[in-house]
Structure formats: structure tokens, C-alpha cells
Design an enzyme around this catalytic site. Structure first.
Site, PDB file in Angstrom:
ATOM      1  CD  GLU A  70      45.526  35.703  36.289  1.00  0.00           C
ATOM      2  OE1 GLU A  70      46.634  36.259  36.210  1.00  0.00           O
ATOM      3  OE2 GLU A  70      44.556  36.530  35.948  1.00  0.00           O
ATOM      4  N   PRO A  71      42.237  30.798  38.025  1.00  0.00           N
ATOM      5  CG  PRO A  71      42.165  28.378  38.773  1.00  0.00           C
ATOM      6  CD  PRO A  71      43.191  29.541  37.918  1.00  0.00           C
ATOM      7  NE  ARG A 126      28.342  35.750  42.389  1.00  0.00           N
ATOM      8  CZ  ARG A 126      27.208  35.299  41.671  1.00  0.00           C
ATOM      9  NH1 ARG A 126      26.250  34.388  42.262  1.00  0.00           N
ATOM     10  NH2 ARG A 126      27.505  35.201  40.359  1.00  0.00           N
ATOM     11  CE1 TYR A 128      28.598  41.976  39.777  1.00  0.00           C
ATOM     12  CE2 TYR A 128      28.942  40.072  41.360  1.00  0.00           C
ATOM     13  CZ  TYR A 128      29.543  41.252  40.780  1.00  0.00           C
ATOM     14  OH  TYR A 128      30.748  41.571  40.834  1.00  0.00           O
ATOM     15  CB  CYS A 136      16.416  49.231  56.140  1.00  0.00           C
ATOM     16  SG  CYS A 136      15.053  50.419  55.951  1.00  0.00           S
TER      17      CYS A 136
END
Length: 424
Positions: free
Chosen positions: A278-279, A317, A321, A346
Site C-alpha cells: 500500500e504505497p 505538513r 509535523y 494569522c
């Protein structure tokens, strides 16, 4: 993917991507703008397919990484199926031409309505993550006189050595069940006569840069498969998940498809059923970039800021993360200025990079944020009432608009004035 990524990291991004003129593209389609390379996408899926060629294996692309219809259609043309986690992703995959039999349904919280839809279209397999889900699948399938095919998602309790928010294979994570619980399901599978429980599934996390945890998890999966077979529970499918990482920054080394396939072949030697992978990120991340225009340069008391027209709502991202994305000026140049690269939203969290060395950038110049083909547009929002950006697919010297830029009218279309009052 040398022509798409590595040269750009070394020299800055030239004025063309594949053979499409980026300044002209930005002038015509506006910014922020997602740009995907069709040759790079084809290169990755073919490399994986070739690596798996000695196995009875199928690719099930993780739609959540990038669900754009044109991207899905291209991957479908290359023989990939789909790994989906919602009814919306199921519909995307079907509309892209992916056969229902080549779709697996993962996810820890499938609703009854989603299970009904997946059963009615005849998806290939459900990846079951809890006893409650298994009971629901039995109830719904029995009510419709259907047989559901299912795999148990095992939580192998392996540290994937990745960011905590994308680690999914440890005992404390919400995903899957323990091997002990799964063993009990197989022993009692007669309780679910409308569920063909004949598969195993795992997925230990995302952005895996080492195959060591993959090998450890595969070994545990293989031992359990052999135990089940010996106990009279035949296994027709083993889904080893995805999670292969990509190179976002200097010093990172992405796993090689051949080494990955070899690890699978070694762990599952003697298995006579179907192997699924499942890439997601590994197929699409490095095939995409986010093109953005500089709004202004700001000299703070302690920092020097480069403010872009792209923002955290376009690419989450870095905010979510603390993820690194290489950022380059379109026409290259000597990197001699340290910027905090930020967006106009903001929020202090609206930051793409901190203390990043770049060429001097003036208002109006173009920059590209690399590695933006996965978990980028698919995680976008309209925070601060910012319409979603456009997306294009380039192929040689041509490009196609594959998602038009959202208008403010479209953003507001579903909102209604409080004029029609109702009572429950």
C-alpha cells in the site's frame, strides 16, 4: 527521479519543470499552484512493479496521499489498485477507473453507510481493525445476503522510528488489534458466517527511512500466518501495508524498491496467496512541488522573514509535523540570506522553514516547495477563508489543469443565512 528532484536541490530550480516553463505557468494559472510530474509518477510505480515482479503481488495506492483524479487515473493506467479509508476515497478510486475488486478498505472507524457502499460495489477486501467493526460487517453483509472478504489488521507492536503522529504499529496506537485478539477471531470465525476471514494486514507507520522495523514487523506477521495455517485457518492474502519514506532533505536516504521487495520475499517465502502493498508517499511525494510567489521580505527585530502567497492551509505538513521541505528560488542563484519562510495566515505556526539559507528573494519572485506531491493538497483547507489552490499535471512540454482554483463564491456556496428556522 533525478531529473525532477536531485538536480533542483543542487542548483536551484530552473525555469522549466520537465519541459514546462514555470514562470509562464505561474503567470497563466496563478499561485499558489501545485505542479505534478507525470513522468516521475510513472517512473516510481514502474520501479515498484518491477521490484515486485517475482512475487504474486499487487499495488494498492494509498489514496489519502494524493487523491487528485488525474493522479489516480495515471496510477490506475499503470496497474495500481487503491487503498481507501473513506466513502469519498472509494468514489474517487472508482471514478478514476480502478476496479472495485482492486480496492482495499482500511481505517479504524468505518461507518455503516460506508460499509454498505463498499459491499454493494464489491470491493476486494476490508481491513478489519476492531471486534466492533467485524460485528458490524457481519450484520450488514447478512442483512443483504452478501459475503464480505476481510483481513485482520495486526498491530505488531513495532516502533517504526518515525514521527509520533504517523506511527501506527505500536501497542499504544489506535490501529489494528493484537495478535492474541486476532487469534481468537480466527478460532471463532464461524460466528461471522457472512465474513470470509482469510487475510492478514499490517501498517506500522509512514515516512519509514529504514527497513529494519519493516523486517521486524514482517517477521511477526509471517510467524502468525504460519501458526494460523498450521491450525487449519487458510490465509489467502497478506497485506504488508505501506509507509515507505522519501528523501525530503540532505542526509535522508529513501528505501530502495528492490530492497523492500526482497525483504517481503524473504519474510513470506512459501506463502502461496496474494501479497498486497500500500504505497502512497513513496509513489507521489517527490513528483510534486508547490509553486508560490513572494509577497514581501520583512526585516523583524531578530529574524528576516520571506512571506509567500502559499500558507499552512495549502501545505500543512511543516506546521503539523515540523516537517522539512526543501525550498528553492526558481532561477537558482547563490544562497546567501537566512530567512524564516512563512505564509500570510494569522498563525505563528504558518511557517514553512526557519533559518533557511536561500538566494535573496524580492517581491514577485517565484519559489518552489519541493516534495509536495503527497499529504499536501490532500490535507488542504480553507482556513482564513483562503480558496483552495489549483493543481496541474505536466507531461513533457505540455500541462493540464487537473483542479481549477477554487473561487470565493464556491468556498461560500454551502453557507446559508439563518432564515429557515426548524424544530426537531
Amino acid at each position: 527521479m533525478e531529473h525532477v528532484v536531485e538536480k533542483h536541490r543542487r542548483d536551484g530550480l530552473p525555469a522549466t519543470f520537465d519541459q514546462v516553463d514555470l514562470p509562464a505557468l505561474a503567470a497563466r494559472e496563478g499561485t499558489p499552484l501545485y505542479v505534478y510530474s507525470a513522468p516521475a509518477l510513472r517512473q516510481r510505480v514502474r520501479a515498484l512493479r518491477q521490484a515486485l515482479s517475482g512475487l504474486n503481488a499487487g499495488i494498492r495506492y494509498a489514496v489519502k496521499a494524493n487523491g487528485n483524479a488525474a493522479v489516480l487515473r495515471l496510477l490506475a493506467e499503470e496497474g495500481a489498485g487503491a487503498d481507501i479509508v473513506s466513502a469519498g476515497e472509494l468514489e474517487r478510486a472508482l471514478r478514476a477507473g480502478i476496479a472495485a475488486a482492486d480496492i482495499v478498505f482500511s481505517g479504524v472507524g468505518k461507518s455503516d453507510a460506508e460499509i454498505v457502499l463498499a459491499l454493494e460495489v464489491g470491493i476486494g477486501r476490508f481491513n478489519i481493525e476492531s471486534r466492533a467493526e467485524l460485528d458490524s460487517l457481519q450484520r450488514i453483509a447478512a442483512a443483504r445476503g452478501l459475503m464480505a472478504t476481510a483481513a485482520v489488521r495486526i498491530n505488531p507492536d513495532v516502533d517504526a522510528q518515525t514521527h509520533a503522529k504517523i506511527s501506527t504499529g505500536k501497542a499504544e496506537n489506535k490501529f489494528g488489534v493484537s495478535i492474541a485478539e486476532a487469534r481468537g477471531w480466527f478460532q471463532a470465525r464461524a460466528q461471522w458466517p457472512n465474513v470470509r476471514l482469510d487475510g492478514l494486514h499490517m501498517h506500522i507507520g509512514s515516512q519509514l527511512l529504514s527497513l529494519a522495523p519493516v523486517r521486524e514487523a514482517l517477521a511477526r506477521m509471517a510467524a502468525f500466518w504460519k501458526e494460523l495455517e498450521a491450525a487449519g485457518h487458510p490465509i489467502a492474502s497478506i497485506d504488508v501495508g505501506g509507509g515507505l519514506g522519501v528523501r525530503y532533505r540532505e542526509g535522508e536516504q529513501a528505501p530502495d524498491a528492490r530492497e523492500y521487495a526482497a525483504a517481503i520475499a524473504q519474510a513470506l517465502a512459501g506463502f502461496g496467496g496474494r501479497i498486497l502493498v500500500e504505497p502512497g508517499r513513496w509513489l507521489v511525494a517527490e513528483a510534486g512541488l508547490l509553486l508560490s510567489r513572494v509577497l514581501l521580505e520583512k526585516h523583524g527585530q531578530e529574524r528576516r522573514f520571506l512571506v509567500l502567497d502559499a500558507a499552512m492551509n495549502d501545505l500543512l505538513r511543516p506546521t503539523l509535523y515540523d516537517a522539512w521541505h526543501d525550498i528553492v528560488r526558481i532561477d537558482g542563484g547563490q544562497a546567501s540570506v537566512r530567512y524564516d519562510v512563512v505564509g500570510p495566515v494569522c498563525e505563528t505556526g504558518d511557517t514553512f522553514a526557519t533559518d533557511r539559507l536561500l538566494p535573496p528573494c524580492a517581491a514577485g519572485e517565484l519559489v518552489a516547495i519541493l516534495g509536495a506531491g503527497a499529504y499536501a493538497a490532500s490535507m488542504g483547507s480553507t482556513y482564513n477563508s483562503r480558496p483552495l489552490p489549483a493543481e496541474v499535471l505536466v507531461d513533457g512540454d505540455r500541462y493540464a489543469l487537473v483542479r481549477r482554483r477554487q473561487t470565493l463564491d464556491e468556498l461560500l456556496a454551502a453557507e446559508l443565512p439563518a432564515t429557515e428556522w426548524r424544530r426537531t
